[in-house]
Enzyme design. Sequence first.
Site, PDB file in Angstrom:
ATOM      1  N   SER A 556      41.619  11.602  22.118  1.00 17.92           N
ATOM      2  CA  SER A 556      41.943  12.858  21.682  1.00 17.92           C
ATOM      3  C   SER A 556      41.788  13.314  20.196  1.00 17.92           C
ATOM      4  CB  SER A 556      43.501  13.315  22.240  1.00 17.92           C
ATOM      5  OG  SER A 556      43.703  14.770  21.932  1.00 17.92           O
ATOM      6  N   HIS A 671      43.836  15.753  30.837  1.00 17.28           N
ATOM      7  CA  HIS A 671      43.764  15.161  29.234  1.00 17.28           C
ATOM      8  C   HIS A 671      44.345  13.750  29.168  1.00 17.28           C
ATOM      9  CE1 HIS A 671      42.950  15.212  24.965  1.00 17.28           C
ATOM     10  NE2 HIS A 671      44.277  14.853  24.804  1.00 17.28           N
TER      11      HIS A 671
END
Length: 697
Positions: A556, A671
Amino acid sequence: MFLTAFAAALLTCASPAPLPDNLWLEDIDGPRSMEWVKAENAKSLPVLQGDRRYQLLHDNALAILSATDRIPAPDFIGEAVFNFWQDREHVRGVWRRATLASYRTGKPTWETVIDLDALAKAEKANWIWKGAECRAPAYDRCLVELSNGGKDAVEIREFDLKTKSFVAGGFKLTESKQTVAWLDPDTLILTRDWGPGTLTESGYGYIVKTLKRGQALSDAKEVFRGDPKDVSAQPNVLRDGEGRQVVLLERGVDFFHTRYWQLTDKGTVELALPQKSNIQGLLHGRIILTTGEDWKYSGADIKAGSLAAADPALLVPPSGDEIVISNAVPVIFTPGPRQSIDQVKVTRGRVVAVVYDNVRGRIFSFADRGEWGWPQTALPAADNSSINLASASDRDDQVFYSVESFLVPTELNLADAASAKAEVAFRMPGRFNADGLMVEQFQAKSKDGTLVPYFVVHRKDIKYDGSSPSLLFAYGGFQLSKLPLYDPLVGKLWLERGGVFIVANIRGGGEFGPAWHEAALKENRQRAYDDFFAVAEDAIARKITSPRRLGAYGRSNGGLLMGVALTERPDLWNAVVVESPLLDMLRYNHLSAGASWVGEYGDPDVPAEAAWIAKYSPMQNLKPGVKYPLAYITTSTKDDRVHPSHARRFAARLGEMGDPYLYFENTDGGHANGADPEANARRWAMHYVYLTRQLMD
């Protein structure tokens, strides 16, 4: 730079795209994009899964991820303890409950409430569990959140805990990125996609409405409206254990600044809370918060990073210049210069907080004594540990918290925050052989002279000749701290096999409070990267490792860090895992939820800000002729937070330049990039195959 035969063989992974900058790869599920993904996966999977070590790494990872003697994470819901559990038999998972008495035995008798595998099979759906919001104080019904494939967007359904079934004709909200809370037993307050023009540029709702039982979504009543330029607007219903309720409407001006309104019977009123703050709960009718900036309240000067309590009635700006002062002491705890408050929970009568001192955790309970202040009591915890607050009861002062360190498995405690007495509820068995391992903490001097701490986990008999394969991990953003956690996967798949694990506490994180984070915001972003490079150079200077044997991993925002590590200092590494990354920082704010992070990175649509973003943006800093280490770039098609095109286009650009790379895109998982134990076992096995080949071979 060091290119192994493995890397050289992968030069054929490149396939130039016909359009400039490969923007067509932003079409997430488009046929052309998915054909590219399929082709890239077909190149990488035989390398990663065809390696002779893959199966053992996979099997070890799966054994850890699906072990039945894991600690079942507790969640107080009313009188019961709930837990969401996944293993080989329950791949999607079961939501289950036990009595507190049963849970305390260490061998709970569980009652299944929702079997997600059975639900997904019956509905022929790809349901991933995202949690449940249960209505207080009865805790009889919940709003269950279900995600299609792991996306942040969820479908919400009302569920009856007594009958263990979805409520016929009950609340049912179609898929959206949405925030919802119980206003009363028959009314919800929520924000979501209400139709065209109701989302911010970040893709979140900015209109808050109330929805009564039996109403259609189209009949919901608007109670608050933010602005399309905001990150979002959302409700936050606070309740204390004594039945008081405060309804906040939170308008996220950017990722770190929030303006607060209170919803009352007479409408809304803005509260004079600091815009940089985090609301932690309600105690005796007072709002418990941590401050991200200096704040003057009720005659007190409250420093940034403090834990405080505020009376909503005193937060309404007074007419004129008078200052309303209460006898109640607002400051609960103020950290020192090398301390930070990491987590806070509120029980029926106490505030419990985890405080880190030089990245070592302690846990305290605070009692409100009115004008006498907030006396603190330490709860039991081992030294040099990481502490996680799992759940707190609103019926009494009981709190679950875990204690762990790099080499000591997690221990879950149940404590009475009032008496400070604690008992061990569960101990995780060791998942790897820690014999002969040790932990050290060092400091590296960054480019501007700042001392940056980092941990090194290694064998006691390490040879300080640069020959040790080492994995450096960091995040460096959003005030998230990287702590000394017991990670069975790192231990089993890396440390036990002779690897060294390094965790860098670089700026941008929250290890030393708001100032540590703010030091690397926006135009100062390079400081986080300089810190990371300084740690790598320090470890090399100590001959713990060498560039030939040093790898880096980040996900991320950490994936952005990896992109910068690859482009700015390719000389430092021989392996870089770039997972779920942001990489095109001149377009990030137009992709998925990217606009919400302008407060962290700056706005590339503003020329002056684009100028300093462009200096580090990995996509724009890939240069032909540079010998980059072989990168492993991975993401998820279902990631609706960080757009998968960041990873896709970066890999495609490397290919165009003739540089080797590995690319894998999971078509599920969101994610988090892993929806179940099997998927996560594959993921981590592939990571460590790559790291083994690059750093150990």
